[in-house]
Design a protein around this motif. Structure first.
Motif, mmCIF file in Angstrom:
data_model
loop_
_atom_site.group_PDB
_atom_site.id
_atom_site.type_symbol
_atom_site.label_atom_id
_atom_site.label_comp_id
_atom_site.label_asym_id
_atom_site.label_seq_id
_atom_site.Cartn_x
_atom_site.Cartn_y
_atom_site.Cartn_z
ATOM 1 N N GLY A 1 0.806 -1.208 0.000
ATOM 2 C CA GLY A 1 0.000 0.000 0.000
ATOM 3 C C GLY A 1 0.845 1.266 0.000
ATOM 4 N N VAL A 2 0.159 2.388 0.195
ATOM 5 C CA VAL A 2 0.804 3.695 0.235
ATOM 6 C C VAL A 2 0.333 4.423 1.486
ATOM 7 N N LYS A 3 1.107 5.398 1.906
ATOM 8 C CA LYS A 3 0.685 6.206 3.042
ATOM 9 C C LYS A 3 -0.573 6.978 2.652
ATOM 10 N N LEU A 4 -1.459 7.146 3.608
ATOM 11 C CA LEU A 4 -2.692 7.894 3.378
ATOM 12 C C LEU A 4 -2.387 9.275 2.796
ATOM 13 N N ALA A 5 -1.352 9.926 3.302
ATOM 14 C CA ALA A 5 -0.977 11.255 2.801
ATOM 15 C C ALA A 5 -0.663 11.224 1.312
ATOM 16 N N ASP A 6 0.007 10.144 0.844
ATOM 17 C CA ASP A 6 0.327 10.017 -0.582
ATOM 18 C C ASP A 6 -0.936 9.778 -1.409
ATOM 19 N N GLY A 7 -1.862 8.990 -0.876
ATOM 20 C CA GLY A 7 -3.134 8.763 -1.562
ATOM 21 C C GLY A 7 -3.930 10.051 -1.703
ATOM 22 N N ILE A 8 -3.928 10.867 -0.658
ATOM 23 C CA ILE A 8 -4.616 12.161 -0.686
ATOM 24 C C ILE A 8 -3.961 13.089 -1.706
ATOM 25 N N GLU B 1 -4.686 14.473 12.508
ATOM 26 C CA GLU B 1 -3.273 14.266 12.808
ATOM 27 C C GLU B 1 -3.031 12.831 13.275
ATOM 28 N N GLY B 2 -1.970 12.238 12.759
ATOM 29 C CA GLY B 2 -1.624 10.871 13.129
ATOM 30 C C GLY B 2 -2.126 9.822 12.148
ATOM 31 N N THR B 3 -3.010 10.223 11.223
ATOM 32 C CA THR B 3 -3.531 9.243 10.258
ATOM 33 C C THR B 3 -2.730 9.233 8.956
ATOM 34 N N SER B 4 -1.979 10.270 8.689
ATOM 35 C CA SER B 4 -1.294 10.438 7.400
ATOM 36 C C SER B 4 -0.304 9.331 7.056
ATOM 37 N N ASP B 5 0.312 8.726 8.068
ATOM 38 C CA ASP B 5 1.337 7.705 7.822
ATOM 39 C C ASP B 5 0.783 6.281 7.794
ATOM 40 N N ILE B 6 -0.515 6.125 7.954
ATOM 41 C CA ILE B 6 -1.125 4.793 7.903
ATOM 42 C C ILE B 6 -1.174 4.332 6.445
ATOM 43 N N PHE B 7 -0.808 3.084 6.222
ATOM 44 C CA PHE B 7 -0.804 2.545 4.869
ATOM 45 C C PHE B 7 -2.202 2.072 4.484
#
Length: 193
Positions: free
Chosen positions: A44-51, A77-83
């Motif tokens: 997967g990808v980090k949530l931030a990258d998907g956004i 905050e804290g969710t951006s690095d979740i894959f």
């Protein structure tokens, strides 16, 4: 293929009008989109990258739209690095721009990510289009993929299956027509700790 051809056609029109800065921006947005789409990562990808890719895609669509779409994000905050699965948010966004447009007005899409109790990640995706009919909604919520009328929703099925591959506990997914088409995904992150 239609999307790529339309992008190239739009760049041609920009060239005819000598809008070189817009052409540069279009090429950069399209190359970022292609790079992201062709680089599917197993984990997967980090949530931030998907956004970020959703934002790039929206800018790309907006360049040629009579009524440019709007994307609003609310990422806790804290969710951006979740894959999350590659291209998952982008799949919902592409479906929105294909199915949700309402004539003579802008379509707005909202993406949010927040933590709920017991380390549950709640991803929410909502557009302000017309939604889907109740029969289709029922089939989506029952995961009745054998029905041929859900053929155009194959991307959604693939996204859900990819979520199941990344997370040991299958996420809870709810489809609804609250203010438009809405997808709520609840992911139990306890297993990932």
């Amino acid at each position: 293929p239609h999307f790529y051809l339309n992008c190239l056609k739009n760049m041609y029109v920009l060239a005819v009008d000598n809008k070189f800065e817009k052409i540069e921006e279009s090429i950069l947005l399209l190359s970022n989109y292609l790079r992201y789409s062709f680089t599917i990562q197993e984990n997967g990808v980090k949530l931030a990258d998907g956004i970020k890719q959703c934002e790039n895609y929206t800018k790309l669509i907006a360049q040629s739209a009579k009524y440019p779409p709007v994307l609003i994000t609310d990422i806790e905050e804290g969710t951006s690095d979740i894959f999350i699965p590659s291209i998952s948010l982008l799949t919902f966004l592409e479906n929105t721009y294909k199915h949700a447009p309402v004539s003579r007005r802008v379509v707005t899409t909202f993406i949010s990510a927040k933590f709920e109790e017991n380390n549950i990640l709640h991803l929410s995706f909502l557009d302000d289009g017309e939604g889907v009919d109740e029969k289709t909604l029922d089939k989506l919520n029952n995961f009745d993929w054998s029905d041929s009328s859900l053929k155009e929703h194959t991307g959604i099925r693939n996204v859900i299956n990819r979520f199941k591959l990344i997370f040991s506990k299958a996420p809870k997914v709810i489809f609804s027509n609250r203010g438009g088409f809405r997808v709520d995904i609840f992911i139990d992150l306890k297993e990932k700790e």
